[in-house]
Design a protein around this motif. Sequence first.
Motif, mmCIF file in Angstrom:
data_model
loop_
_atom_site.group_PDB
_atom_site.id
_atom_site.type_symbol
_atom_site.label_atom_id
_atom_site.label_comp_id
_atom_site.label_asym_id
_atom_site.label_seq_id
_atom_site.Cartn_x
_atom_site.Cartn_y
_atom_site.Cartn_z
ATOM 1 N N ILE A 1 105.851 -2.709 2.152
ATOM 2 C CA ILE A 1 105.444 -3.097 3.508
ATOM 3 C C ILE A 1 106.556 -3.815 4.279
ATOM 4 O O ILE A 1 106.768 -3.533 5.466
ATOM 5 N N PRO A 2 107.311 -4.754 3.668
ATOM 6 C CA PRO A 2 108.367 -5.436 4.443
ATOM 7 C C PRO A 2 109.427 -4.501 5.010
ATOM 8 O O PRO A 2 110.103 -4.860 5.982
ATOM 9 N N LEU B 1 108.817 -1.677 6.452
ATOM 10 C CA LEU B 1 108.265 -0.945 7.587
ATOM 11 C C LEU B 1 108.652 -1.626 8.899
ATOM 12 O O LEU B 1 109.026 -2.803 8.917
ATOM 13 N N GLN C 1 108.555 -3.820 11.990
ATOM 14 C CA GLN C 1 107.828 -5.076 12.165
ATOM 15 C C GLN C 1 107.061 -5.052 13.481
ATOM 16 O O GLN C 1 107.526 -5.552 14.510
ATOM 17 N N HIS C 2 105.873 -4.450 13.433
ATOM 18 C CA HIS C 2 105.042 -4.361 14.630
ATOM 19 C C HIS C 2 103.584 -4.464 14.211
ATOM 20 O O HIS C 2 103.183 -3.925 13.173
ATOM 21 N N TRP C 3 102.782 -5.143 15.029
ATOM 22 C CA TRP C 3 101.384 -5.368 14.651
ATOM 23 C C TRP C 3 100.620 -4.055 14.488
ATOM 24 O O TRP C 3 99.735 -3.947 13.626
ATOM 25 N N MET D 1 101.705 -1.249 13.351
ATOM 26 C CA MET D 1 102.010 -0.679 12.040
ATOM 27 C C MET D 1 101.212 -1.382 10.948
ATOM 28 O O MET D 1 100.675 -0.737 10.040
ATOM 29 N N TYR D 2 101.094 -2.700 11.043
ATOM 30 C CA TYR D 2 100.337 -3.443 10.039
ATOM 31 C C TYR D 2 98.851 -3.076 10.086
ATOM 32 O O TYR D 2 98.191 -2.965 9.046
ATOM 33 N N VAL D 3 98.320 -2.889 11.281
ATOM 34 C CA VAL D 3 96.916 -2.490 11.409
ATOM 35 C C VAL D 3 96.704 -1.106 10.800
ATOM 36 O O VAL D 3 95.728 -0.863 10.072
ATOM 37 N N VAL E 1 98.500 0.394 8.468
ATOM 38 C CA VAL E 1 98.608 0.317 7.007
ATOM 39 C C VAL E 1 97.359 -0.321 6.411
ATOM 40 O O VAL E 1 96.860 0.113 5.361
ATOM 41 N N ALA E 2 96.818 -1.341 7.072
ATOM 42 C CA ALA E 2 95.615 -2.011 6.567
ATOM 43 C C ALA E 2 94.428 -1.054 6.534
ATOM 44 O O ALA E 2 93.645 -1.043 5.573
#
Length: 624
Positions: free
Chosen positions: A530-531, A533, A535-537, A539-541, A543-544
């Motif tokens: 994950i680190p 990837l 760094q954008h919200w 992208m995190y959403v 992936v979640a």
Amino acid sequence: MSVDNEDLVASMGQAKSSQNNEDLGSAGELSLMGPQPQYGLLQNHSDDSLSGQPETTSSVNAVSGDPSRSLGPVPEEDPDFEHRVPIPEEEDYSFSFRKLWAFTGPGFLMSIAYLDPGNIESDLQSGFHANFQLLWILMLATLMGLLLQRLSARLGVVTGMHLAEVCFREYPKVPRILLWLMVEIAIIGSDMQEVIGTAIAFNLLSNGKIPLYGGVLITITDTFVFLFLDKYGLRKLEAFFALLITIMAISFGYEYITVAPDQKAVLAGLFIPRCQGCDSQASLQAVGIIGAIIMPHNIYLHSALVKSREIHREKKEAVKEANMYFFIEACIALLIAFIINLFVVSVFAQGLYNHTNAEIHDMCVEQGSIYTEYFPNNTDLIKQMDIFKGGVYLGCEFGAVALYIWAIGILASGQSSTMTGTYAGQFVMEGFLNLKWPRWKRIMLTRSIAILPTIFIAAFKGVHDLTGMNDLLNVVMSLQLPFALIPILTFTSADALMSDFKNGIIAKIFCFLLAIAVIGINMFFVVTYIPSLPQHWAMYVFVAILLCAYIIFILYLFWYCLITLGFTFLRNIPMPCCSLNAQSYNLEGLAEDTDRDTAEDKDGDTEDKPNTAERDTSMDDGHQ
């Protein structure tokens, strides 16, 4: 019984069947879930009108020879292999080299997945990052793979169907489609690795005259060449792939002899579990070996390849014999694959571990290599290595012959893996979707999906970005592994499906723990990756959401597996979008069977059970 009485009984049976259909329809779940299980693993009745499946001829159970104890419906003709290999007839079932030769083939085709370019790169990086210290993990992963391949072959031999076909008949519609998509992702990922390896091999063999994108384009035609060879018969195709494995063994064996690794260090790496001084990259590589070695689609493939032999499944001894010979062949094939992988790890552990760029740069200058630029003239330790730079190093230190032989080995690896991926894709699509596609259409679809991103990176990026995809693809393979591991554990442990050939208690526990370990490794991969990837919200959403869906689906597969194994209380746990109609479960009979099976397993006797026909009467109501 009189004719009138027979008519009365038939009418009552039809009325009861109609009532059952109405009850199931009122549950409102068949439209969501599609066909219900066919074998009676979790169901107390079955109806072709409900399942939507064509009528098929039930096979005779190999244990009792009794059609009433059928292992499930199988097609009257096997569409996967037009001509099956005959097995020599002998008076008894004692070991015979003639029979072993007749059974030889599927295991070696299966073993090619252990030697694809993704595996070769994983081997190279294991030696580069951790010296010889990860050889024991390589050996352990190969043994794990052998266990899973044994289960896969046993499923195909005992049931006469491969894993995708069993999934089609047992899993409801939504999970079945999701499983198919997961396996297709694994096949496409493997195909991309084969394209990358072949393109790099052509580039090295031509001294850079064939650009990487040119090598990618060449791979469009190679699979069709293998389809042409397939027309000459299965045994000839098996012999051709045996030749490719031999080429890999000679090529990488030559490099091993040339580099001459420290044999004591090799033995210590094999038999002393340790990783002293390993950094995070080495630790990541350690867990990545499992994803590279054990290919999810290969488990589906092996269960289909064993169907290419003529096995008299109505005879228990013939089934036991086939299981034995296929296991012996798998042991030999995976031993050869392990030795080849060991060659690659050892070569780069000896040659590149803790070496600086300047050391390799000076060698390249002395050899007059055109690839000097890939190793800057500085004293920094080499930070990255791949199959391209590995070939460059061999050419710089040992001459052009070593580079060309390495490239030939990579080419053989990529080409041999191409056809096994094609076969796996064919069996998976036909099994999960009950869809018959011409093989060339199937090839065009998967190869197009694999080539498009690969040729873009090859044309506009560079060899580093191209080979770097292998790391990501190995992660993808590891993430897909539970979608083969859990189904094979589920179905090979089911008494109604495997009867006397089901898994014993030790095998069940081992496979279950292996599945949990693989899932834990996957979570480690995700957290580590994950680190890297963007760094954008968003992208995190994204992936979640994917991670939650991934975990929920795995929980469903475990839920289904545990109920099949007899943990009937789990039926009360609702599963999002995938809850099955509890009315369709024969849970009481299943629990009784499980209690008896557990007691028998403790006695150590799982192959000579008394009264098997009586014990499974309730389980077989669905297909009598």
